[in-house]
Design an enzyme around this catalytic site. Structure first.
Site, short mmCIF file in Angstrom:
data_model
loop_
_atom_site.label_atom_id
_atom_site.label_comp_id
_atom_site.label_asym_id
_atom_site.label_seq_id
_atom_site.Cartn_x
_atom_site.Cartn_y
_atom_site.Cartn_z
N GLU A 168 -30.53 20.74 26.18
CA GLU A 168 -31.91 20.60 26.63
C GLU A 168 -32.87 21.02 25.51
O GLU A 168 -32.59 21.93 24.74
CB GLU A 168 -32.15 21.46 27.88
CG GLU A 168 -31.41 20.98 29.11
CD GLU A 168 -31.67 21.86 30.32
OE1 GLU A 168 -32.59 22.71 30.25
OE2 GLU A 168 -30.95 21.71 31.31
N ARG A 199 -37.78 -3.45 21.81
CA ARG A 199 -37.14 -4.76 21.78
C ARG A 199 -36.89 -5.31 23.18
O ARG A 199 -36.66 -6.50 23.36
CB ARG A 199 -35.83 -4.69 21.00
CG ARG A 199 -36.02 -4.69 19.50
CD ARG A 199 -34.73 -4.55 18.74
NE ARG A 199 -34.25 -3.17 18.73
CZ ARG A 199 -33.25 -2.73 17.97
NH1 ARG A 199 -32.61 -3.58 17.19
NH2 ARG A 199 -32.88 -1.47 18.00
N HIS A 240 -42.95 -4.00 18.18
CA HIS A 240 -42.08 -5.17 18.14
C HIS A 240 -42.76 -6.39 18.76
O HIS A 240 -42.49 -7.53 18.35
CB HIS A 240 -40.77 -4.87 18.86
CG HIS A 240 -39.75 -5.95 18.75
ND1 HIS A 240 -39.20 -6.35 17.56
CD2 HIS A 240 -39.20 -6.75 19.71
CE1 HIS A 240 -38.35 -7.33 17.76
NE2 HIS A 240 -38.33 -7.60 19.06
N ASP A 294 -37.94 -15.64 12.55
CA ASP A 294 -37.81 -16.29 13.87
C ASP A 294 -39.21 -16.72 14.32
O ASP A 294 -40.22 -16.32 13.73
CB ASP A 294 -37.14 -15.38 14.90
CG ASP A 294 -37.83 -14.03 15.03
OD1 ASP A 294 -39.06 -14.00 15.22
OD2 ASP A 294 -37.14 -13.00 14.94
N LYS A 325 -33.70 -18.59 15.09
CA LYS A 325 -32.40 -17.94 15.22
C LYS A 325 -32.05 -17.72 16.69
O LYS A 325 -32.93 -17.54 17.53
CB LYS A 325 -32.36 -16.61 14.47
CG LYS A 325 -33.19 -15.48 15.05
CD LYS A 325 -33.11 -14.24 14.18
CE LYS A 325 -34.02 -13.14 14.73
NZ LYS A 325 -34.12 -11.99 13.82
N ARG A 331 -29.50 -15.37 19.32
CA ARG A 331 -28.74 -14.12 19.38
C ARG A 331 -27.66 -14.24 20.45
O ARG A 331 -27.93 -14.07 21.64
CB ARG A 331 -29.66 -12.93 19.71
CG ARG A 331 -30.56 -12.54 18.56
CD ARG A 331 -31.16 -11.17 18.77
NE ARG A 331 -31.97 -10.73 17.64
CZ ARG A 331 -31.49 -10.15 16.56
NH1 ARG A 331 -30.18 -9.96 16.46
NH2 ARG A 331 -32.27 -9.78 15.57
N ASP A 356 -40.43 -9.02 8.54
CA ASP A 356 -40.08 -8.69 9.92
C ASP A 356 -40.66 -7.33 10.26
O ASP A 356 -41.19 -6.63 9.39
CB ASP A 356 -38.56 -8.69 10.10
CG ASP A 356 -38.15 -9.15 11.50
OD1 ASP A 356 -38.99 -9.11 12.41
OD2 ASP A 356 -36.98 -9.54 11.67
N ASP A 391 -32.47 -3.47 11.45
CA ASP A 391 -31.53 -2.59 12.12
C ASP A 391 -30.19 -2.62 11.39
O ASP A 391 -29.96 -1.89 10.44
CB ASP A 391 -31.39 -3.00 13.59
CG ASP A 391 -30.70 -1.94 14.43
OD1 ASP A 391 -30.17 -0.97 13.86
OD2 ASP A 391 -30.66 -2.08 15.66
N GLY A 430 -27.86 -7.64 9.72
CA GLY A 430 -27.05 -8.85 9.84
C GLY A 430 -27.88 -10.11 9.82
O GLY A 430 -27.60 -11.04 9.04
#
Length: 318
Positions: free
Chosen positions: A43, A101, A135, A176, A199, A201, A225, A229, A232
């Site tokens: 905690e 996201r 985002h 994208d 793209k 996913r 972007d 993360d 990839g």
């Protein structure tokens, strides 16, 4: 003692104290003292070591790092402690807004975590939000309190302008369709060409580039972007651009999350440089090779100063 040092108090969460120190250096005030600890069962405990009664409190926290949930909970507890200590206002300076996201239901029976986090921050007692490159822009509407949505784009524009490239040989690439509007703004500021990728996913942290709109033959391409993360999709996009005839590929993103194999993927990719900001701390030993880190501190300091003094935040981008 100036009015600012009497009434403004800036504190840091445990995730990014280096950025908080850079911010207060820009403001010319000391960083506030707060005690952050954990009980044996995990905690989180927070206690301000100075009075915040009647102060305009600014809490700098990046909701990121090795344990993003602890970072979020720590911020909520700091907000609650400031509220119960009679702070006049509490501004959460969230340099990276986690769970963004999931800002809509992309499939049945999914949560909308960005709205959930917005609700938590408001219930805890935040009276203001300063965020950097959310985002999705509509996340601002999840709050019923003021949201000052800042962007690191001017930092990237200045960085690439200093390269001295011929704008006719440069193409800003949106990875994208969701980033197309931001790419258009970036392209306008650089006076360059633009290209847009599409793209899919198939699963989380995996992407497939299925289409490219625009000619990148013999161009210096800049992939832009909001976050990187696992890297990839970024590396896949770069490979696609090279296959389509791009001369060189650069990338920039506000938030360098760099999870798992991200650093190795970038180092082994065809990308020349990856430029991020310090909204999320990047280990010093990783700020070598292709990784370049720009400081967001001057922008955050000016934003805090303008919010505190009731001046225009939009003027920072004029």
């Amino acid at each position: 003692m100036t009015e600012m040092t009497k009434n403004m108090a800036v504190f840091s969460g445990s995730v990014n104290p280096e950025l908080a120190n850079q911010i207060v250096d820009q403001l010319g005030i000391p960083l506030g003292s707060v005690r952050l600890e954990k009980f044996a069962n995990g905690e989180i405990y927070a206690k301000y070591n100075q009075s915040v009664r009647g102060c305009d409190v600014f809490l700098v926290q990046s909701v990121a790092g090795g344990n993003v949930n602890d970072a979020l909970m720590e911020l909520l507890i700091m907000i609650d402690a400031a509220k119960r200590a009679s702070a006049r206002s509490i501004t959460a300076v969230i340099t990276h807004f986690a769970y963004a996201r999931q800002e809509r239901k992309a499939a049945p029976r999914e949560p909308i975590t960005a709205k959930l986090v917005a609700d938590l921050l408001q219930v805890a007692g935040a009276s203001n939000i300063i965020a950097v490159d959310l985002h999705a822009d509509p996340i601002q509407g999840f709050f019923d309190i003021p949201v000052n949505h800042m962007t690191a784009m001017p930092l990237f524009v200045d960085y690439f302008k200093r390269k001295g490239w011929d704008p006719a040989q440069v193409s800003v690439v949106s990875p994208d369709v969701g980033r197309a509007k931001a790419a258009k703004k970036f392209q306008t500021l650089l006076d360059s060409d633009i290209a847009i990728m599409h793209k899919d996913r198939p699963r989380h942290n995996q992407a497939e580039i299925t289409a490219l709109i625009g000619d990148v033959t013999d161009k210096i391409c800049i992939l832009n972007d909001d976050m990187i993360d696992t890297a990839g999709s970024l590396c896949a996009a770069a490979e696609t651009l090279k296959a389509k005839g791009a001369r060189e590929v650069y990338a920039c993103a506000t938030h360098g999350i760099f999870s798992g194999p991200a650093f190795d993927r970038i180092q082994n990719s065809c990308i020349e440089e990856v430029i991020v900001t310090n909204t999320i701390p990047v280990p010093v030993e990783r700020q070598v090779g292709k990784i370049k880190v720009l400081s967001i501190a001057p922008l955050m300091a000016e934003t805090i100063k303008n919010v505190y003094s009731n001046n225009s935040v939009a003027a920072l981008f004029a």
